[in-house]
Design a protein around this motif. Structure first.
Motif, PDB file in Angstrom:
ATOM      1  N   ASP A  36       0.865  -1.180   0.000  1.00 57.54           N
ATOM      2  CA  ASP A  36       0.000   0.000   0.000  1.00 57.54           C
ATOM      3  C   ASP A  36       0.905   1.235   0.000  1.00 57.54           C
ATOM      4  O   ASP A  36       1.202   1.820   1.046  1.00 57.54           O
ATOM      5  CB  ASP A  36      -0.885  -0.050   1.264  1.00 57.54           C
ATOM      6  N   ARG A  50       9.182  11.424  -0.345  1.00 56.72           N
ATOM      7  CA  ARG A  50       9.713  11.237   1.018  1.00 56.72           C
ATOM      8  C   ARG A  50      11.149  10.742   1.038  1.00 56.72           C
ATOM      9  O   ARG A  50      11.830  10.854   2.048  1.00 56.72           O
ATOM     10  CB  ARG A  50       8.838  10.256   1.827  1.00 56.72           C
ATOM     11  N   ARG A 109       5.938  -1.789   4.408  1.00 54.14           N
ATOM     12  CA  ARG A 109       6.116  -0.685   3.461  1.00 54.14           C
ATOM     13  C   ARG A 109       7.068   0.401   3.964  1.00 54.14           C
ATOM     14  O   ARG A 109       7.578   1.191   3.189  1.00 54.14           O
ATOM     15  CB  ARG A 109       4.765  -0.066   3.099  1.00 54.14           C
ATOM     16  N   SER A 110       7.279   0.428   5.315  1.00 56.35           N
ATOM     17  CA  SER A 110       8.142   1.494   5.837  1.00 56.35           C
ATOM     18  C   SER A 110       9.629   1.206   5.587  1.00 56.35           C
ATOM     19  O   SER A 110      10.456   2.103   5.666  1.00 56.35           O
ATOM     20  CB  SER A 110       7.878   1.724   7.326  1.00 56.35           C
ATOM     21  N   ILE A 126      10.692  -0.172   0.760  1.00 52.81           N
ATOM     22  CA  ILE A 126      10.901   0.789  -0.330  1.00 52.81           C
ATOM     23  C   ILE A 126      12.327   1.343  -0.367  1.00 52.81           C
ATOM     24  O   ILE A 126      12.714   1.985  -1.330  1.00 52.81           O
ATOM     25  CB  ILE A 126       9.929   1.978  -0.180  1.00 52.81           C
ATOM     26  N   GLY A 163      11.670   4.821  11.591  1.00 52.68           N
ATOM     27  CA  GLY A 163      12.159   5.719  10.533  1.00 52.68           C
ATOM     28  C   GLY A 163      12.363   7.158  10.960  1.00 52.68           C
ATOM     29  O   GLY A 163      13.410   7.752  10.694  1.00 52.68           O
ATOM     30  N   ARG A 164      11.342   7.728  11.639  1.00 54.58           N
ATOM     31  CA  ARG A 164      11.423   9.160  11.966  1.00 54.58           C
ATOM     32  C   ARG A 164      12.574   9.466  12.926  1.00 54.58           C
ATOM     33  O   ARG A 164      13.288  10.453  12.764  1.00 54.58           O
ATOM     34  CB  ARG A 164      10.095   9.596  12.579  1.00 54.58           C
ATOM     35  N   VAL A 169      15.311   7.615  13.336  1.00 57.02           N
ATOM     36  CA  VAL A 169      16.575   7.403  12.612  1.00 57.02           C
ATOM     37  C   VAL A 169      16.869   8.615  11.725  1.00 57.02           C
ATOM     38  O   VAL A 169      18.003   9.092  11.650  1.00 57.02           O
ATOM     39  CB  VAL A 169      16.523   6.101  11.768  1.00 57.02           C
ATOM     40  N   HIS A 218      26.255   9.274   2.204  1.00 65.07           N
ATOM     41  CA  HIS A 218      25.500   8.016   2.198  1.00 65.07           C
ATOM     42  C   HIS A 218      24.125   8.271   1.573  1.00 65.07           C
ATOM     43  O   HIS A 218      23.478   9.275   1.877  1.00 65.07           O
ATOM     44  CB  HIS A 218      25.364   7.525   3.643  1.00 65.07           C
ATOM     45  N   ALA A 226      20.767   7.495   1.674  1.00 68.66           N
ATOM     46  CA  ALA A 226      19.633   6.891   2.385  1.00 68.66           C
ATOM     47  C   ALA A 226      18.334   7.612   2.064  1.00 68.66           C
ATOM     48  O   ALA A 226      17.298   6.972   1.898  1.00 68.66           O
ATOM     49  CB  ALA A 226      19.869   6.915   3.889  1.00 68.66           C
ATOM     50  N   PHE A 231      25.908   7.513   7.867  1.00 65.49           N
ATOM     51  CA  PHE A 231      25.260   7.243   9.157  1.00 65.49           C
ATOM     52  C   PHE A 231      24.480   5.941   9.035  1.00 65.49           C
ATOM     53  O   PHE A 231      23.907   5.660   7.970  1.00 65.49           O
ATOM     54  CB  PHE A 231      24.288   8.385   9.492  1.00 65.49           C
ATOM     55  N   GLY A 232      24.418   5.144  10.116  1.00 65.54           N
ATOM     56  CA  GLY A 232      23.619   3.917  10.021  1.00 65.54           C
ATOM     57  C   GLY A 232      23.377   3.229  11.351  1.00 65.54           C
ATOM     58  O   GLY A 232      23.584   3.801  12.431  1.00 65.54           O
TER      59      GLY A 232
HETATM   60  O1  UT7 Z   1      20.824   3.941   6.161  1.00 63.83           O
HETATM   61  C1  UT7 Z   1      20.521   3.950   7.517  1.00 63.83           C
HETATM   62  C2  UT7 Z   1      19.819   5.147   7.871  1.00 63.83           C
HETATM   63  N1  UT7 Z   1      18.434   5.068   7.472  1.00 63.83           N
HETATM   64  C3  UT7 Z   1      17.848   6.188   7.213  1.00 63.83           C
HETATM   65  O2  UT7 Z   1      18.484   7.196   7.191  1.00 63.83           O
HETATM   66  C4  UT7 Z   1      16.344   6.193   6.990  1.00 63.83           C
HETATM   67  C5  UT7 Z   1      15.778   7.331   7.800  1.00 63.83           C
HETATM   68  N2  UT7 Z   1      14.346   7.475   7.714  1.00 63.83           N
HETATM   69  C6  UT7 Z   1      13.710   7.866   6.575  1.00 63.83           C
HETATM   70  O3  UT7 Z   1      14.290   7.995   5.529  1.00 63.83           O
HETATM   71  C7  UT7 Z   1      12.240   8.197   6.685  1.00 63.83           C
HETATM   72  O4  UT7 Z   1      11.875   8.245   8.053  1.00 63.83           O
HETATM   73  C8  UT7 Z   1      11.307   7.211   5.938  1.00 63.83           C
HETATM   74  C9  UT7 Z   1      11.473   7.394   4.454  1.00 63.83           C
HETATM   75  C10 UT7 Z   1      11.620   5.787   6.338  1.00 63.83           C
HETATM   76  C11 UT7 Z   1       9.844   7.508   6.271  1.00 63.83           C
HETATM   77  O5  UT7 Z   1       9.525   8.851   5.959  1.00 63.83           O
HETATM   78  P1  UT7 Z   1       8.809   9.790   7.029  1.00 63.83           P
HETATM   79  O6  UT7 Z   1       8.541  11.053   6.352  1.00 63.83           O
HETATM   80  O7  UT7 Z   1       9.669   9.823   8.261  1.00 63.83           O
HETATM   81  O8  UT7 Z   1       7.466   9.045   7.264  1.00 63.83           O
HETATM   82  P2  UT7 Z   1       6.853   8.478   8.637  1.00 63.83           P
HETATM   83  O9  UT7 Z   1       7.541   7.234   9.049  1.00 63.83           O
HETATM   84  O10 UT7 Z   1       6.774   9.593   9.624  1.00 63.83           O
HETATM   85  O11 UT7 Z   1       5.387   8.118   8.160  1.00 63.83           O
HETATM   86  C12 UT7 Z   1       4.470   9.129   7.695  1.00 63.83           C
HETATM   87  C13 UT7 Z   1       3.244   8.445   7.145  1.00 63.83           C
HETATM   88  C14 UT7 Z   1       2.677   7.400   8.102  1.00 63.83           C
HETATM   89  O12 UT7 Z   1       1.268   7.425   8.007  1.00 63.83           O
HETATM   90  P3  UT7 Z   1       0.385   8.188   9.131  1.00 63.83           P
HETATM   91  O13 UT7 Z   1       0.737   7.518  10.427  1.00 63.83           O
HETATM   92  O14 UT7 Z   1       0.828   9.624   9.069  1.00 63.83           O
HETATM   93  O15 UT7 Z   1      -0.999   7.930   8.668  1.00 63.83           O
HETATM   94  C15 UT7 Z   1       3.161   6.098   7.525  1.00 63.83           C
HETATM   95  O16 UT7 Z   1       2.335   5.007   7.825  1.00 63.83           O
HETATM   96  O17 UT7 Z   1       3.551   7.759   5.951  1.00 63.83           O
HETATM   97  C16 UT7 Z   1       3.148   6.402   6.040  1.00 63.83           C
HETATM   98  N3  UT7 Z   1       4.050   5.570   5.262  1.00 63.83           N
HETATM   99  C17 UT7 Z   1       3.888   5.325   3.953  1.00 63.83           C
HETATM  100  N4  UT7 Z   1       2.945   5.729   3.078  1.00 63.83           N
HETATM  101  C18 UT7 Z   1       3.064   5.312   1.812  1.00 63.83           C
HETATM  102  C19 UT7 Z   1       5.176   4.941   5.686  1.00 63.83           C
HETATM  103  N5  UT7 Z   1       5.747   4.275   4.657  1.00 63.83           N
HETATM  104  C20 UT7 Z   1       4.956   4.494   3.577  1.00 63.83           C
HETATM  105  C21 UT7 Z   1       5.018   4.094   2.238  1.00 63.83           C
HETATM  106  N6  UT7 Z   1       4.059   4.529   1.389  1.00 63.83           N
HETATM  107  N7  UT7 Z   1       6.014   3.306   1.757  1.00 63.83           N
END
Ligand code: UT7
Length: 330
Positions: free
Chosen positions: A31, A40, A155-156, A159, A222-223, A225, A257, A259, A317-318
């Protein structure tokens, strides 16, 4: 104390599996949407290895290119430091499998676990091996098959990740001022549960329960990190620049990096480096953890954005959390 640089990157080589998984492919089972993923994260597609394309085999392909570009053969290597978060087997190291595949019989080979900054940690170790006189020619590898530890039902995280390998030959600095002008590494193990694989290791060995709970896959907050990555990468850039005795305006290219494009934007902004001087290729490969920096660096060299004399800032970073940075005079 001898002055830096002790060691230089003689070359970089990479390998990615041919299989491409696009955002549209993921939309068939998850989804999610292409718009959400691009907005994002900046990611459009990633490479996925087949079961017979192992981390060692991807590493061999990348290493063969790096060795050829450095004008060396596997027999010239006296150490192989392979950074990975997705080893082919837990015993022995993937580095030993790579040594056997290459026929690098004179090398001591070992894996290094530092997640996404693994290539920078391995460069730091290689520099130390050379500075101490232990080694002269070190192969540094960052290689991953993250598709095997990614939960494609989540899905979090599904992707974000992809597969690939990058390798560099590191040797004593051949010209005054050429090579690693600074390295910096750090960790905070208290934050481990924000990005980890809870099951499948010796604390919770692989079992029916582990598989049913899907705890052998990566889990990420995710948030949290994201926020920590922005903070740590900014600080790591400052530290590498200070240690090298250079300023951000002297940097020809920032290779961060890969990410999340928003993390890269924030890092560049903090360092005061315009996006025109930032290498970005996560749209094509996603987050390949320890392979991410060599994949970006190799593309930058191929595109002529890095050449002899260029001043390059590397930062990552990781999981761990771990972070690292380096300033390199190419
Ligand atoms: O390499 C190691 C280091 N890793 C990283 O640096 C990753 C760091 N984190 C990120 O890049 C981001 O936190 C993510 C890309 C993983 C997520 O982005 P975000 O803007 O932080 O989204 P979020 O986790 O705060 O989620 C926001 C909304 C949520 O829905 P509600 O609760 O607001 O209704 C999630 O359920 O987005 C939703 N969501 C998605 N929607 C569509 C989470 N994943 C997805 C998705 N498609 N794939």
């Amino acid at each position: 104390m001898i002055a830096r640089p002790f060691a230089e990157l003689a070359s970089v080589g990479t390998a990615v599996p041919p299989g491409v998984l696009t955002n549209h492919d993921l939309m068939r089972t998850l989804d999610t949407s292409d718009e959400w993923i691009v907005e994002r994260t900046g990611i459009r597609e990633r490479r996925i290895a087949t079961p017979d394309q192992s981390v060692a085999m991807l590493s061999r392909e990348a290493s063969a290119v790096a060795l050829e570009r450095a004008g060396l053969t596997p027999a010239d290597l006296d150490a192989i430091v392979l950074a990975t978060a997705s080893p082919d087997r837990l015993l022995p190291s993937t580095a030993c499998d790579l040594q056997a595949l290459l026929g690098a019989h004179n090398a001591a080979a070992f894996d290094l676990g530092a997640a996404c900054p693994g290539y920078l940690f391995a460069l730091t170790v290689a520099e130390g091996l050379i500075a101490s006189g232990q080694s002269r020619t070190v192969l540094v590898v960052g290689a991953e098959k993250l598709s095997t530890i990614t939960d494609f039902a989540d899905r979090s995280t599904a992707i974000l990740f992809g597969d690939g390998a990058g390798a560099s030959v590191v040797r004593p600095s051949s010209q005054p001022g050429r090579g690693l002008l600074s390295t910096y590494i750090g960790s905070d193990g208290r934050l481990a549960p924000l990005l980890y694989r809870p099951g499948g290791g010796s604390s919770d060995p692989i079992s029916e329960k582990v598989v049913c709970e899907r705890s052998h896959y990566m889990k990420m907050a995710g948030r949290e990190v994201f926020k920590a990555a922005v903070r740590a990468m900014a600080e790591a850039c400052d530290e590498a620049l200070t240690r090298a005795g250079v300023t951000a305006d002297q940097i020809d290219l920032l290779v961060p990096h890969q990410a999340n494009l928003r993390i890269i934007d924030a890092t560049a902004k903090h360092a005061g480096i315009p996006m025109s001087k930032v290498m970005v290729n996560l749209d094509r490969y996603g987050n390949t953890s320890s392979a991410s920096i060599p994949l970006a660096l190799d593309q930058a060299v191929a595109e002529g954005r890095v050449g002899p004399g260029s001043l390059v800032l590397l930062v990552a970073f990781g999981a761990g959390f771990t972070w690292g940075s380096a300033v390199v005079r190419w």
